[in-house]
Design an enzyme around this catalytic site. Structure first.
Site, PDB file in Angstrom:
ATOM      1  CE  LYS A   1     -95.821  43.120  25.160  1.00  0.00           C
ATOM      2  NZ  LYS A   1     -96.686  41.932  25.214  1.00  0.00           N
TER       3      LYS A   1
ATOM      4  CB  SER B   1     -97.922  39.520  23.438  1.00  0.00           C
ATOM      5  OG  SER B   1     -96.813  40.199  22.913  1.00  0.00           O
TER       6      SER B   1
END
Ligand code: ADP
Length: 637
Positions: free
Chosen positions: A562, A519
């Site tokens: 995140k 990612s």
């Protein structure tokens, strides 16, 4: 049928069910909720797996369950054992073999019979011993009498002693007559359930204990040293093996033989032990096998064993999340009641304590309008909260207890990540002010549920020959791939030929295990473009996202965690893929700390992340013009 939905036995306010966190359940505490008796009715979600278990129980088929830990695999396996007929159960006895002491005989009798047989044998042995000792004392009395008459006392005592020894010594022979009951289902009210996860060969397949007094007549007869394995104890029941691939190959092979034959001799598992000389007649092991593991485990298990289960049974995937409906929320309330009752010592939960737990289940799902099915960790939260209430002698567990428990029951990964952030604060590796060329705050997930900020630095230098991407560690491959993608874009708007440059990518303080790299590709791309064009990156911005060759920002996992990590680290702005917008479920405390900017194209990312207006604007404009086509394309497709 057995697959009817069990309602919690409480009134439901249908009108307000949709808006109520408990789905309209009219309760004050979880004490008001009735918990179903059968385990299979306690299982929440996993409808497909449940149906298969019910079907497989009727047909006695093996099942393979693939999915995340704590979603109910072993619970379903246990539930299956409750569905199997109990009439079939058997006791297994191992007898001394007078012809060959190392080949004990095996007898199978209906459950409950075994104990009667043992009792009868013991009674017989007792009588025999009694007769023997009467006989012995008569002989001793005669000897002593004779010794007194002839006045040779010393000789008499000696003779009596010898007689006593002979009798004592040979009495072992009568013990050998009592069989050893290795499987006792006398008190068993349901078919057996054996969890052989992580079992070594002996525990799984049975073993014969070593006898240190092997020669010299002091030995324990071999049939008494025979110990059953899980495959024998689960006869007519369920054998559950999680993480099936961790069994060594030889053991998997033997397990397969056991499945095929329905019986398996017991022998000593350690080669140099005296037990290895002993081998019993075949012992029945007619179990239903439930093998479990994650997808990876399945790929690594013995192919023949997997085929065996597949060919004669079912394979089912466990779900990780389920749609959030009023009915489901009512079941989650029942889950709390179930866990409280299973534990037995925890105070029941108040209504708003359950609400808080359901909110947590929503948050942990990482998906909009879903609830997590990772019940083991959710159950952990119930226990910690209940323990807090209990330690303070409260009648019920309250919302405050749940909130406090959430702080305490952080996973190891979360604790590690927090610790890591703490430590990095000391080195001032956290968010800097202003702009830095080539440095971007990336975001990654550690373990399953912890976000972490992971800065990336790019530096560009002329290459001696063919340019290359220089990166270290496990993220090298990802770095190469994102540079490749970004170079396709750069080629279109810049004169710089990336293939003539060495691109150094450094993950600041990475080298952590469990960091997913996939990612981070917009992070690497942003760092490279910033370094190439000498445009600084705003250090209060953090980002996550995957990049396509055309410049599209693609969705990634774990956005909620995140974002929270970025907020904790002190960032003001977080860039996420537009496609992940609906997955964001951050807690209130972070909501005010950060701005979340969903982006669908790299030009948007750079617009937010880069600083220094004139240069940046021209770059973003150029990028827009060339990736615009990709954008249009994306909108159509
Ligand atoms: P797995 O075998 O998949 O790792 P377990 O079956 O051992 O998970 O689950 C651990 C505990 O979590 C169970 O004992 C039960 O209390 C709870 N649990 C797990 N899955 C469910 C479920 N689907 N419904 C209700 N409770 C569950």
């Amino acid at each position: 049928g057995s697959d009817v939905e069990v309602d919690p036995g409480v009134e439901v306010d249908e009108e307000n069910a949709e808006d109520d966190l408990l789905g309209g359940l009219k309760i004050d505490t979880t004490e008001d909720i009735e918990v179903p008796d059968r385990l299979v009715d306690q299982v929440i979600g996993q409808d497909e797996a449940r149906d298969i278990i019910i079907k497989a129980a009727k047909q006695r088929r093996h099942v393979m369950m693939i999915g995340s830990p704590g979603t109910g695999k072993s619970m379903l396996a246990k539930a299956m054992s409750q569905l199997l007929p109990q009439e079939d159960l058997q006791d297994v006895l191992v007898y001394h073999n007078p012809d060959d002491g190392n080949a004990p005989k095996v007898r199978t009798v209906p459950a409950g019979k075994g104990e009667q047989i043992i009792d009868a044998h013991k009674e017989e042995a007792r009588k025999r011993n009694q007769m023997r000792s009467i006989l012995m004392w008569i002989i001793i009395a005669i000897i002593v009498g004779y010794a007194i008459l002839t006045a040779s006392i010393l000789l008499g005592i000696l003779a009596a002693g010898i007689v006593w020894l002979i009798f004592r010594y040979t009495s072992r022979g009568t013990d050998a007559m009592v069989p050893n009951m290795i499987v006792d289902n006398g008190d068993q009210r349901t078919a057996p359930f054996e969890d052989a996860t992580g079992a070594h060969a002996g525990a799984l397949l049975g073993d014969v204990r070593h006898d240190p007094f092997q020669s010299g007549g002091m030995e324990t007869p071999s049939h008494d040293r025979v110990e059953p394995g899980s495959i024998h104890k689960s006869n007519k029941g369920v054998l559950f093996v999680d993480e099936i691939n961790t069994l060594d190959v030889r053991t998997q092979q033997k397990l397969m033989t056991a499945i095929q034959e329905g019986e398996f001799s017991i022998t000593g598992q350690s080669e140099r032990s005296s037990g290895a000389m002993v081998q019993t007649e075949p012992v029945p092991c007619d179990f239903v096998m439930i093998a479990a593991g994650n997808l990876d485990a399945m790929e690594n298990m013995h192919p023949a064993l997997r085929n065996r289960i597949k060919g004669y049974g079912y394979e089912v995937y466990m779900e990780d999340t389920i749609e959030d409906t009023p009915e489901m929320r009512r079941k989650y309330a029942r889950f709390v009641a179930q866990e409280v009752e299973r534990d037995g010592r925890l105070p029941h939960f108040t209504r708003d304590a359950v609400e808080e737990l359901i909110l947590e289940a929503k948050r942990r799902s990482g998906r909009k309008n879903h609830l997590t099915l990772h019940f083991r960790t959710l159950g952990g939260l119930v226990r910690v909260a209940g323990d807090i209430a209990r330690s303070e002698d409260r009648e019920f567990t309250t919302r405050e207890d749940v909130l406090q428990a959430k702080g305490r029951s952080r996973s190891i990964e979360q604790q590690l990540a927090d610790d890591y952030i703490e430590r990095r604060k000391d080195y001032e590796l956290q968010v800097a002010e202003g702009g830095v060329e080539g440095r971007v705050n990336g975001l990654a997930v550690m373990g399953e549920d912890s976000g972490i900020m992971l800065p990336v630095m790019a530096e560009i230098a002329p290459a001696q020959g063919q340019g290359q991407v220089i990166a270290t560690g496990q993220l090298k491959e990802m770095a190469e791939e994102s540079v490749q993608n970004v170079s396709a874009i750069i080629k279109k708007f810049s004169d710089v030929n990336l293939s003539e440059k060495d691109i150094h990518i450094q993950f600041v303080q990475a080298g952590q295990q469990g960091v997913d790299g996939d990612s981070a590709s917009i992070t690497v791309a942003t760092a490279v473009i910033s370094a190439l064009e000498d445009i600084p990156v705003d250090q209060t911005v953090a980002m996550t996202g995957s990049l396509s060759v055309r410049g599209d920002v693609l969705p990634v996992g774990g956005v909620t965690h995140k974002i929270e990590a970025a907020a904790k680290a002190g960032c003001d702005t977080v860039i996420i893929p537009k496609a992940n917008e609906q997955d964001v479920m951050i807690e209130d405390e972070y909501e005010e700390m950060v701005d979340i900017v969903p982006c669908s194209n790299i030009s948007e990312v750079l617009d937010v992340a880069l600083m220094g207006e004139p240069k940046k604007d021209s770059l973003v404009d150029r990028l827009k013009s060339i990736t615009g086509s990709a954008l249009d394309h994306g909108a159509v497709g």
